[in-house]
Write a protein that holds these residues in place. Structure first.
Motif, PDB file in Angstrom:
ATOM      1  N   ARG A  44       0.739  -1.153  -0.256  1.00  0.00           N
ATOM      2  CA  ARG A  44       0.070  -0.068   0.104  1.00  0.00           C
ATOM      3  C   ARG A  44       0.718   1.241  -0.097  1.00  0.00           C
ATOM      4  O   ARG A  44       0.535   2.225  -0.625  1.00  0.00           O
ATOM      5  CB  ARG A  44      -1.000   0.036   1.170  1.00  0.00           C
ATOM      6  CG  ARG A  44      -1.972   1.065   1.249  1.00  0.00           C
ATOM      7  CD  ARG A  44      -2.915   1.226   2.436  1.00  0.00           C
ATOM      8  NE  ARG A  44      -3.222  -0.482   2.852  1.00  0.00           N
ATOM      9  CZ  ARG A  44      -3.909  -1.219   1.985  1.00  0.00           C
ATOM     10  NH1 ARG A  44      -4.679  -0.678   0.963  1.00  0.00           N
ATOM     11  NH2 ARG A  44      -4.237  -2.335   2.177  1.00  0.00           N
ATOM     12  N   ARG A 129     -14.110  -9.635  -3.985  1.00  0.00           N
ATOM     13  CA  ARG A 129     -12.876  -9.379  -3.030  1.00  0.00           C
ATOM     14  C   ARG A 129     -11.387  -9.876  -3.628  1.00  0.00           C
ATOM     15  O   ARG A 129     -10.393  -9.071  -3.702  1.00  0.00           O
ATOM     16  CB  ARG A 129     -13.060 -10.070  -1.705  1.00  0.00           C
ATOM     17  CG  ARG A 129     -12.061  -9.712  -0.535  1.00  0.00           C
ATOM     18  CD  ARG A 129     -11.759 -10.261   0.637  1.00  0.00           C
ATOM     19  NE  ARG A 129     -11.691 -11.725   0.683  1.00  0.00           N
ATOM     20  CZ  ARG A 129     -11.895 -12.670   1.623  1.00  0.00           C
ATOM     21  NH1 ARG A 129     -12.349 -12.170   2.691  1.00  0.00           N
ATOM     22  NH2 ARG A 129     -11.843 -13.775   1.592  1.00  0.00           N
ATOM     23  N   ARG A 132     -10.699  -7.364  -6.434  1.00  0.00           N
ATOM     24  CA  ARG A 132      -9.988  -6.021  -6.266  1.00  0.00           C
ATOM     25  C   ARG A 132      -8.647  -6.227  -5.535  1.00  0.00           C
ATOM     26  O   ARG A 132      -7.925  -5.403  -5.861  1.00  0.00           O
ATOM     27  CB  ARG A 132     -10.857  -5.679  -4.914  1.00  0.00           C
ATOM     28  CG  ARG A 132     -12.406  -5.031  -5.085  1.00  0.00           C
ATOM     29  CD  ARG A 132     -12.989  -4.385  -4.012  1.00  0.00           C
ATOM     30  NE  ARG A 132     -13.752  -5.487  -3.162  1.00  0.00           N
ATOM     31  CZ  ARG A 132     -13.059  -5.723  -1.849  1.00  0.00           C
ATOM     32  NH1 ARG A 132     -12.176  -4.843  -1.455  1.00  0.00           N
ATOM     33  NH2 ARG A 132     -13.513  -6.448  -1.227  1.00  0.00           N
ATOM     34  N   ALA A 272     -14.358   2.512  -1.968  1.00  0.00           N
ATOM     35  CA  ALA A 272     -13.653   1.774  -0.996  1.00  0.00           C
ATOM     36  C   ALA A 272     -14.599   1.610   0.314  1.00  0.00           C
ATOM     37  O   ALA A 272     -14.713   0.513   0.755  1.00  0.00           O
ATOM     38  CB  ALA A 272     -12.367   2.571  -0.510  1.00  0.00           C
ATOM     39  N   TRP A 275     -17.424  -1.267  -0.593  1.00  0.00           N
ATOM     40  CA  TRP A 275     -16.641  -2.693  -0.358  1.00  0.00           C
ATOM     41  C   TRP A 275     -16.409  -3.103   1.201  1.00  0.00           C
ATOM     42  O   TRP A 275     -16.478  -4.258   1.454  1.00  0.00           O
ATOM     43  CB  TRP A 275     -15.179  -2.868  -1.222  1.00  0.00           C
ATOM     44  CG  TRP A 275     -15.204  -3.038  -2.875  1.00  0.00           C
ATOM     45  CD1 TRP A 275     -15.223  -1.980  -3.635  1.00  0.00           C
ATOM     46  CD2 TRP A 275     -16.363  -3.741  -3.313  1.00  0.00           C
ATOM     47  NE1 TRP A 275     -15.686  -2.393  -4.867  1.00  0.00           N
ATOM     48  CE2 TRP A 275     -16.252  -3.357  -4.692  1.00  0.00           C
ATOM     49  CE3 TRP A 275     -17.095  -4.884  -2.883  1.00  0.00           C
ATOM     50  CZ2 TRP A 275     -17.088  -4.246  -5.676  1.00  0.00           C
ATOM     51  CZ3 TRP A 275     -17.992  -5.627  -3.724  1.00  0.00           C
ATOM     52  CH2 TRP A 275     -17.695  -5.170  -5.307  1.00  0.00           C
ATOM     53  N   PHE A 276     -16.014  -1.885   1.857  1.00  0.00           N
ATOM     54  CA  PHE A 276     -15.756  -2.230   3.507  1.00  0.00           C
ATOM     55  C   PHE A 276     -17.170  -2.744   3.925  1.00  0.00           C
ATOM     56  O   PHE A 276     -17.357  -4.001   4.652  1.00  0.00           O
ATOM     57  CB  PHE A 276     -15.375  -0.798   4.164  1.00  0.00           C
ATOM     58  CG  PHE A 276     -15.551  -0.754   5.395  1.00  0.00           C
ATOM     59  CD1 PHE A 276     -15.333  -1.793   6.144  1.00  0.00           C
ATOM     60  CD2 PHE A 276     -15.618   0.359   5.833  1.00  0.00           C
ATOM     61  CE1 PHE A 276     -15.198  -1.674   7.665  1.00  0.00           C
ATOM     62  CE2 PHE A 276     -15.420   0.420   7.487  1.00  0.00           C
ATOM     63  CZ  PHE A 276     -15.263  -0.663   8.362  1.00  0.00           C
ATOM     64  N   GLU A 279     -18.313  -6.327   2.382  1.00  0.00           N
ATOM     65  CA  GLU A 279     -17.747  -7.181   3.061  1.00  0.00           C
ATOM     66  C   GLU A 279     -18.321  -7.558   4.356  1.00  0.00           C
ATOM     67  O   GLU A 279     -18.360  -8.680   4.919  1.00  0.00           O
ATOM     68  CB  GLU A 279     -16.093  -6.949   3.011  1.00  0.00           C
ATOM     69  CG  GLU A 279     -15.342  -8.290   3.137  1.00  0.00           C
ATOM     70  CD  GLU A 279     -14.159  -8.063   2.427  1.00  0.00           C
ATOM     71  OE1 GLU A 279     -13.077  -8.564   3.061  1.00  0.00           O
ATOM     72  OE2 GLU A 279     -14.049  -7.537   1.256  1.00  0.00           O
ATOM     73  N   LEU A 280     -18.560  -6.496   5.155  1.00  0.00           N
ATOM     74  CA  LEU A 280     -19.137  -6.947   6.263  1.00  0.00           C
ATOM     75  C   LEU A 280     -20.461  -7.651   6.054  1.00  0.00           C
ATOM     76  O   LEU A 280     -20.878  -8.512   7.012  1.00  0.00           O
ATOM     77  CB  LEU A 280     -19.434  -5.478   7.215  1.00  0.00           C
ATOM     78  CG  LEU A 280     -18.085  -5.007   7.731  1.00  0.00           C
ATOM     79  CD1 LEU A 280     -18.432  -3.345   8.457  1.00  0.00           C
ATOM     80  CD2 LEU A 280     -17.529  -5.650   8.864  1.00  0.00           C
TER      81      LEU A 280
ATOM     82  N   SER B 310      -7.270  -1.214   3.710  1.00  0.00           N
ATOM     83  CA  SER B 310      -8.097  -1.911   2.655  1.00  0.00           C
ATOM     84  C   SER B 310      -9.426  -2.076   3.199  1.00  0.00           C
ATOM     85  O   SER B 310      -9.678  -2.462   4.357  1.00  0.00           O
ATOM     86  CB  SER B 310      -7.356  -3.155   2.293  1.00  0.00           C
ATOM     87  OG  SER B 310      -7.487  -4.313   3.014  1.00  0.00           O
ATOM     88  N   PRO B 311     -10.387  -2.231   2.256  1.00  0.00           N
ATOM     89  CA  PRO B 311     -11.788  -2.638   2.943  1.00  0.00           C
ATOM     90  C   PRO B 311     -11.880  -3.899   3.660  1.00  0.00           C
ATOM     91  O   PRO B 311     -12.402  -4.031   4.550  1.00  0.00           O
ATOM     92  CB  PRO B 311     -12.618  -2.932   1.646  1.00  0.00           C
ATOM     93  CG  PRO B 311     -11.860  -1.984   0.640  1.00  0.00           C
ATOM     94  CD  PRO B 311     -10.452  -1.858   0.980  1.00  0.00           C
ATOM     95  N   SER B 312     -11.127  -4.992   3.056  1.00  0.00           N
ATOM     96  CA  SER B 312     -11.028  -6.146   3.684  1.00  0.00           C
ATOM     97  C   SER B 312     -10.392  -6.184   5.305  1.00  0.00           C
ATOM     98  O   SER B 312     -10.956  -6.609   5.950  1.00  0.00           O
ATOM     99  CB  SER B 312     -10.308  -7.221   2.818  1.00  0.00           C
ATOM    100  OG  SER B 312     -10.757  -7.089   1.597  1.00  0.00           O
ATOM    101  N   ALA B 314     -10.230  -3.776   7.057  1.00  0.00           N
ATOM    102  CA  ALA B 314     -10.909  -2.775   7.960  1.00  0.00           C
ATOM    103  C   ALA B 314     -12.245  -3.954   8.328  1.00  0.00           C
ATOM    104  O   ALA B 314     -12.665  -3.717   9.612  1.00  0.00           O
ATOM    105  CB  ALA B 314     -11.629  -1.776   7.236  1.00  0.00           C
ATOM    106  N   ALA B 315     -12.842  -4.574   7.616  1.00  0.00           N
ATOM    107  CA  ALA B 315     -13.987  -5.498   7.685  1.00  0.00           C
ATOM    108  C   ALA B 315     -13.388  -6.535   8.804  1.00  0.00           C
ATOM    109  O   ALA B 315     -14.178  -6.655   9.668  1.00  0.00           O
ATOM    110  CB  ALA B 315     -14.671  -6.112   6.443  1.00  0.00           C
TER     111      ALA B 315
END
Lengths: 327, 327
Positions: A44, A129, A132, A272, A275-276, A279-280, B310-312, B314-315
């Motif tokens: 990142r 996922r 991405r 973003a 997708w957060f 995904e939850l 990342s969204p993942s 964070a989730a």
């Protein structure tokens, strides 16, 4: 190979390391998931961004030929191009039927291009996922353009559009009546409609189809992310490699405008966040798909259907058995 | 009043007991939820069924007048009629703006009718459960027809259609262009389209509008739950009380056919299963809406939007904090 080494090789544009890393993010094993997360975190800070181009088109519109011609056009301009595919249907066949590399033979031999066949997955959520994360890996490996192809099954266009900076819709020349076959929702996602096969006998039909879609696009509500004149429809010929330069010029114009207006960044931020949350949602809903959950649910379904037990009472029992708290 | 007494009074068609029981199912308090569940369980063995009629129509089509006229028509035939409303928008106003009883003054004084104003709720999911339970209470209280009205906001037609045996769409006379204002999805739910206000100056327009909708209905795919000629469009005048007998005759014809074909029972079974799964989904998703969950999510949302996390990842952190297992 440890994560630090994998990171360094990816940053140095090592294609084998990239391929290996994508295999890692595609894995469902929990140790692999952890390694993948560590790798993505390590990549990142490089902060590299590609132009993410989503591409949808039903079978028969010449999508592979277009990706190959367009990809070759971009690499000829000195750009590095990655091609990924979102294909929820490939769960059945265990990957694309012919294999993406076979479909795009010239492009797969181009050293400035990277083609990744679609993984076989059961859930569109999982596909999203993994794709991405594969996009993020390609960006870290310094690709300038990442093409994300979808076969247009079910919700896959929405998924691809939500991870793309630009969304292209590739269509075949067709009579006026068939225009309505494109769902309004898909039309509304498109930044650029490309009517392919504008060559030989189909050239006149392609021009007419393009005019029909131009008219249809003008009827749509103006979107804040568009400058004057967008979204627009154009003709291309993937087989004769015509119109690709003009299509690319349009993509660049749109990209520049959105960057200048702050639309580019705000779209990526919104994606973003999307997708957060998504995904939850997928993870909490997966609590209902474990073998134990399915056993509980199926065990009560007949009583519910026969009105021996109310839907609420049945849901209550399942939630208690699974130790899921009720608000 | 204990649950046994409440049950007995409801079975004896005591309207005050029914009103009290509906208040109980509308309550969010957990002890009330448990009492409501016990009451519904105690009423189930009676096995009483009403015809559940869903009714949708945008503001201005004369829905209240129609419900009043149609309700009075049914009670004049010796039937007992309950009217419930699904109005997710009433969360804002704390109930219907004018109050359902004010809107239907004559019907509210009819001792064979029972009108329940819409409760104020924040979630459509919650509205659905409470309305289903209120329907079950009205059935136990021996009503012959339960009318479930929706204001047609967002997904409310789908919700009402999923708890109805018949679904009516009430429309106003309109020019040809406005026909497209009715969403295709809503049209596909309708068993009967009633073009209201077929009186006075609007009579000719109503007839023409009805013909337009008849044509539109013929273009829809044939549904297994329909005999020949259904779904169909008709004109009515709620204000002049014209066409109500014919509309009711059509509803009876459709009902008889579906009962004979087994479609009635299979639809109720499918609906019960639907609500079972839907309730499970809503409850597991509610895990993301607790104050603690929202605090966790909001605390990371900015980092996700700025690509610092990342969204993942964070989730993952949110799910760990909430002790929600990941598959």
């Amino acid at each position: 190979m440890d994560i630090t080494e994998l990171r360094d090789r990816i940053l140095n544009q090592d294609r084998r390391a990239l391929a290996r890393a994508i295999t890692l993010v595609e894995s469902g094993r929990s140790d692999h998931r952890e390694q993948a997360a560590a790798l993505l975190d390590a990549l990142r800070p490089a902060g590299r961004q590609a132009i993410r181009i989503g591409l949808s088109g039903t079978p028969g519109v010449g999508k592979s030929t277009f990706i190959e011609s367009f990809g070759m056009f971009l690499t000829a301009q000195g750009m590095r191009v990655a091609v990924l595919a979102v294909d929820p249907s490939s769960a059945r066949s265990g990957g694309s039927i012919l294999g993406d590399k076979t479909r795009m033979e010239r492009l797969s031999r181009d050293k400035h291009a990277f083609i990744r066949p679609s993984p076989s997955q059961t859930h569109l959520g999982g596909v999203a996922r993994r794709t991405r994360e594969a996009v993020a890996l390609c960006e870290a490996a310094n690709f300038d353009v990442v093409l994300i192809e979808t076969v247009g099954v079910g919700q896959s266009e929405t998924v691809v559009s939500e991870m793309s900076d630009l969304f292209l819709l590739l269509l075949a020349p067709a009579g006026g009546d068939e225009l309505q076959g494109v769902k309004r929702g898909i039309m509304e996602m498109a930044d650029l409609i490309l009517v392919n096969k504008a060559d030989g006998d189909l050239k006149a039909t392609a021009t007419r189809t393009c005019a029909d879609y131009s008219g249809a696009l003008r009827l749509l509500r103006k979107r804040p992310q568009d400058p004057e004149g967008f979204p627009k429809a154009m003709t291309v010929s993937a087989i004769e490699e015509n119109g690709l330069d003009e299509a690319w010029a349009q993509m660049c114009e749109l990209t520049s405008w959105r960057r200048a207006q702050g639309q580019w960044d705000s779209r990526r931020a919104a994606q973003a966040r999307h997708w957060f949350i998504e995904e939850l949602r997928q993870t909490v809903l997966a609590q209902l798909e474990t073998p134990k959950a399915l056993q509980e649910i199926n065990g009560l379904a007949a009583d519910v259907a026969e009105n021996k037990l109310s839907p609420s009472a049945a849901a209550d029992r399942v939630l208690k058995a699974l130790h899921i708290p009720q608000a």
